[in-house]
Design a protein around this motif. Structure first.
Motif, PDB file in Angstrom:
ATOM      1  N   LEU A 216      40.001  20.850  38.974  1.00  0.00           N
ATOM      2  CA  LEU A 216      40.806  22.049  39.197  1.00  0.00           C
ATOM      3  C   LEU A 216      40.077  23.310  38.708  1.00  0.00           C
ATOM      4  CD1 LEU A 216      44.345  20.739  38.163  1.00  0.00           C
ATOM      5  CD2 LEU A 216      43.498  21.189  40.473  1.00  0.00           C
ATOM      6  N   TYR A 217      39.314  23.164  37.591  1.00  0.00           N
ATOM      7  CA  TYR A 217      38.567  24.314  37.072  1.00  0.00           C
ATOM      8  C   TYR A 217      37.552  24.809  38.085  1.00  0.00           C
ATOM      9  CZ  TYR A 217      34.923  26.769  34.501  1.00  0.00           C
ATOM     10  OH  TYR A 217      33.975  27.679  34.111  1.00  0.00           O
ATOM     11  N   TRP A 218      36.765  23.876  38.663  1.00  0.00           N
ATOM     12  CA  TRP A 218      35.750  24.300  39.618  1.00  0.00           C
ATOM     13  C   TRP A 218      36.371  24.816  40.916  1.00  0.00           C
ATOM     14  CZ3 TRP A 218      31.068  25.514  38.479  1.00  0.00           C
ATOM     15  CH2 TRP A 218      30.461  24.976  37.344  1.00  0.00           C
ATOM     16  N   ILE A 219      37.486  24.186  41.345  1.00  0.00           N
ATOM     17  CA  ILE A 219      38.155  24.683  42.551  1.00  0.00           C
ATOM     18  C   ILE A 219      38.675  26.112  42.327  1.00  0.00           C
ATOM     19  CG2 ILE A 219      40.178  24.347  44.033  1.00  0.00           C
ATOM     20  CD1 ILE A 219      39.774  21.319  43.643  1.00  0.00           C
ATOM     21  N   THR A 220      39.312  26.330  41.168  1.00  0.00           N
ATOM     22  CA  THR A 220      39.837  27.672  40.863  1.00  0.00           C
ATOM     23  C   THR A 220      38.710  28.686  40.724  1.00  0.00           C
ATOM     24  OG1 THR A 220      41.683  26.626  39.696  1.00  0.00           O
ATOM     25  CG2 THR A 220      41.302  28.982  39.265  1.00  0.00           C
ATOM     26  N   ARG A 221      37.599  28.287  40.088  1.00  0.00           N
ATOM     27  CA  ARG A 221      36.473  29.196  39.915  1.00  0.00           C
ATOM     28  C   ARG A 221      35.865  29.601  41.240  1.00  0.00           C
ATOM     29  NH1 ARG A 221      32.924  30.629  35.867  1.00  0.00           N
ATOM     30  NH2 ARG A 221      30.779  31.037  36.521  1.00  0.00           N
ATOM     31  N   LEU A 223      37.302  29.329  44.350  1.00  0.00           N
ATOM     32  CA  LEU A 223      38.218  29.956  45.304  1.00  0.00           C
ATOM     33  C   LEU A 223      38.800  31.277  44.818  1.00  0.00           C
ATOM     34  CD1 LEU A 223      40.181  26.822  46.622  1.00  0.00           C
ATOM     35  CD2 LEU A 223      38.241  28.004  47.688  1.00  0.00           C
ATOM     36  N   LEU A 224      38.943  31.485  43.492  1.00  0.00           N
ATOM     37  CA  LEU A 224      39.621  32.682  42.976  1.00  0.00           C
ATOM     38  C   LEU A 224      38.717  33.557  42.105  1.00  0.00           C
ATOM     39  CD1 LEU A 224      43.133  31.215  42.052  1.00  0.00           C
ATOM     40  CD2 LEU A 224      42.517  32.577  44.047  1.00  0.00           C
ATOM     41  N   VAL A 225      38.092  32.940  41.095  1.00  0.00           N
ATOM     42  CA  VAL A 225      37.391  33.740  40.080  1.00  0.00           C
ATOM     43  C   VAL A 225      36.175  34.435  40.672  1.00  0.00           C
ATOM     44  CG1 VAL A 225      36.194  33.656  37.864  1.00  0.00           C
ATOM     45  CG2 VAL A 225      38.233  32.257  38.241  1.00  0.00           C
ATOM     46  N   LEU A 226      35.337  33.680  41.407  1.00  0.00           N
ATOM     47  CA  LEU A 226      34.124  34.289  41.943  1.00  0.00           C
ATOM     48  C   LEU A 226      34.440  35.386  42.970  1.00  0.00           C
ATOM     49  CD1 LEU A 226      31.791  31.147  42.273  1.00  0.00           C
ATOM     50  CD2 LEU A 226      31.818  32.915  40.499  1.00  0.00           C
ATOM     51  N   PRO A 227      35.416  35.196  43.901  1.00  0.00           N
ATOM     52  CA  PRO A 227      35.749  36.330  44.782  1.00  0.00           C
ATOM     53  C   PRO A 227      36.310  37.538  44.020  1.00  0.00           C
ATOM     54  CG  PRO A 227      36.508  34.282  45.758  1.00  0.00           C
ATOM     55  CD  PRO A 227      36.053  33.947  44.373  1.00  0.00           C
ATOM     56  N   LEU A 228      37.200  37.274  43.048  1.00  0.00           N
ATOM     57  CA  LEU A 228      37.738  38.399  42.267  1.00  0.00           C
ATOM     58  C   LEU A 228      36.645  39.099  41.470  1.00  0.00           C
ATOM     59  CD1 LEU A 228      41.103  36.897  40.954  1.00  0.00           C
ATOM     60  CD2 LEU A 228      40.776  38.583  42.775  1.00  0.00           C
ATOM     61  N   ARG A 233      33.147  43.701  40.711  1.00  0.00           N
ATOM     62  CA  ARG A 233      31.819  44.224  40.435  1.00  0.00           C
ATOM     63  C   ARG A 233      31.333  45.149  41.539  1.00  0.00           C
ATOM     64  NH1 ARG A 233      27.639  39.707  38.882  1.00  0.00           N
ATOM     65  NH2 ARG A 233      29.079  39.660  37.095  1.00  0.00           N
ATOM     66  N   TRP A 234      31.599  44.799  42.806  1.00  0.00           N
ATOM     67  CA  TRP A 234      31.004  45.569  43.902  1.00  0.00           C
ATOM     68  C   TRP A 234      31.965  46.554  44.573  1.00  0.00           C
ATOM     69  CZ3 TRP A 234      26.080  45.005  43.483  1.00  0.00           C
ATOM     70  CH2 TRP A 234      25.554  43.808  43.022  1.00  0.00           C
ATOM     71  N   VAL A 235      33.281  46.494  44.222  1.00  0.00           N
ATOM     72  CA  VAL A 235      34.240  47.422  44.856  1.00  0.00           C
ATOM     73  C   VAL A 235      34.945  48.274  43.801  1.00  0.00           C
ATOM     74  CG1 VAL A 235      36.308  47.617  46.293  1.00  0.00           C
ATOM     75  CG2 VAL A 235      34.581  45.859  46.798  1.00  0.00           C
ATOM     76  N   LEU A 236      35.657  47.628  42.889  1.00  0.00           N
ATOM     77  CA  LEU A 236      36.505  48.367  41.956  1.00  0.00           C
ATOM     78  C   LEU A 236      35.702  49.194  40.956  1.00  0.00           C
ATOM     79  CD1 LEU A 236      39.266  45.703  41.238  1.00  0.00           C
ATOM     80  CD2 LEU A 236      39.318  47.606  42.854  1.00  0.00           C
ATOM     81  N   VAL A 237      34.604  48.627  40.458  1.00  0.00           N
ATOM     82  CA  VAL A 237      33.805  49.375  39.472  1.00  0.00           C
ATOM     83  C   VAL A 237      33.201  50.635  40.085  1.00  0.00           C
ATOM     84  CG1 VAL A 237      31.758  49.269  38.009  1.00  0.00           C
ATOM     85  CG2 VAL A 237      33.395  47.380  38.015  1.00  0.00           C
TER      86      VAL A 237
END
Length: 373
Positions: A216-221, A223-228, A233-237
């Motif tokens: 579940l950790y790798w799936i969440t990382r 699917l969610l963490v890396l896109p966020l 890093r490349w949009v909000l900042v």
């Protein structure tokens, strides 16, 4: 209005060691330079009317405070003192204080003096009697009762110790020894077997939960963490940095515009003051000094003073006429009285002065009403 950049030779304030490093003035990009001038011009045009209205409101408030609120406050203060403070002070000084003194004296006569008499004449002798009763009667009686109770307790303790020793031996051989044998040879092996089974089941469940959690950790990382993180890093900042630059420039522009609008408002206020002075005050002063004052003096000398003199002369003539009329009435009344009552002799005035020379009073002379011939 300061619309230029800060001078490059101006010393920057020392930065705190723990604060993040600020970018150098030379490192400002084209975005900052392109945003600063339009923003400052727009903010100045927006802030100028607000600052002028603010300065006008401040001036009006100061005038109202000086000309209306302070006199009104002083009047209300004096009215409050006259309506509330002075009556309360008079009530306290001439009503409550004498009443309190009278109540204190009454309380002293009604409560304190009887209580002192009761304490001296009743409670003190009663306390001495109770002390004597405690020391001479109750204390010896209590010591005797305690001696009897101690003897009874000693006999009871000896009998109880023997019974307790017998019961302890019976309990040890009938209860404690069989329970210890049962615990050592039956319950302990069974408990160890149950514990070993529980540990195995817990280890198996831990391995299953660890595998599922890792998946579940790798799936969440992925699917969610890396896109966020990529969006951050490349949009909000970058957007946040642009907005921070714009907000900083707007804040600086507001500060500069407020100060520049203050200077403009001060200049406009001085111009309007000078305009009012030269249009209204100076012509009014010139009219008063050159026209109204000479006309007033001429009217005073040519009209008012002669009118006042004529009025005073008329008043004197009227007073004289009234005095003559009163004298005529007085004479007519005297004539009528003489006509009806006749002539009356003039009253003889008694000489009440002290006699002088040979007419001085002596012991042998008859100068009083009782001794004169």
């Amino acid at each position: 209005m300061d619309l230029e950049k800060q001078d490059a030779g101006r010393p920057a304030p020392p930065a705190h060691p723990s604060s993040p490093r600020q970018p150098e003035a030379a490192g400002e990009g084209c975005l900052v330079v392109a945003v600063r001038l339009p923003v400052r011009i727009f903010v100045f045009l927006v802030v100028l009317p607000v600052r002028m209205v603010w300065d006008g409101c401040v001036a009006a408030a100061r005038w109202l405070d000086r000309a209306v609120f302070r006199p009104l406050g002083r009047a209300l203060w004096w009215v409050g003192r006259a309506v509330f403070v002075w009556p309360l002070v008079g009530l306290w000084r001439y009503g409550l204080v004498p009443l309190g003194k009278a109540l204190a004296r009454l309380g002293n006569l009604v409560v304190v003096v009887p209580a002192g008499w009761l304490y001296r004449c009743v409670l003190v002798p009663l306390g001495h009697a109770l002390v004597w009763l405690y020391g001479r009667v109750l204390t010896p009686f209590g010591h005797g009762v305690m001696w009897v109770l101690r003897g009874i307790a000693a006999v009871s303790a000896a009998i109880g110790l023997g019974v307790f020793a017998a019961l302890a031996r019976l309990t040890r051989y009938l209860v404690v020894v069989p329970c210890a044998w049962l615990y050592r040879w039956v319950l302990t092996p069974v408990g160890q077997a149950v514990a070993w089974c529980v540990k195995g089941v817990a280890r198996l469940a831990g391995m299953l939960v660890t595998g599922i959690g890792t998946g579940l950790y790798w799936i969440t990382r992925i699917l969610l963490v890396l896109p966020l993180l990529a969006v951050w890093r490349w949009v909000l900042v970058p957007v946040g940095r642009v907005l921070a630059v714009v907000a900083r420039e707007i804040g600086d522009a507001l500060g500069h515009a407020w100060r520049a609008a203050g200077y403009v408002s001060l200049a406009v206020g001085r111009f309007l003051g000078a305009l009012v002075r030269w249009i209204v005050v100076e012509p009014a002063r010139w009219v008063y000094a050159r026209v109204l004052a000479p006309v007033g003096r001429a009217v005073r000398d040519a009209v008012l003073r002669p009118a006042a003199e004529a009025g005073r002369a008329v008043g004197r003539a009227v007073r004289q006429s009234l005095a003559a009329a009163r004298a005529s009435v007085r004479r007519a009344r005297a004539d009528v009285r003489r006509m009806f009552l006749g002539e009356q002799g003039e009253p003889v005035l008694a000489d009440r002065r002290e006699p002088i020379g040979g007419e001085t009073r002596t012991l042998g002379s008859s100068t009083t009403a009782l001794t004169k011939d």
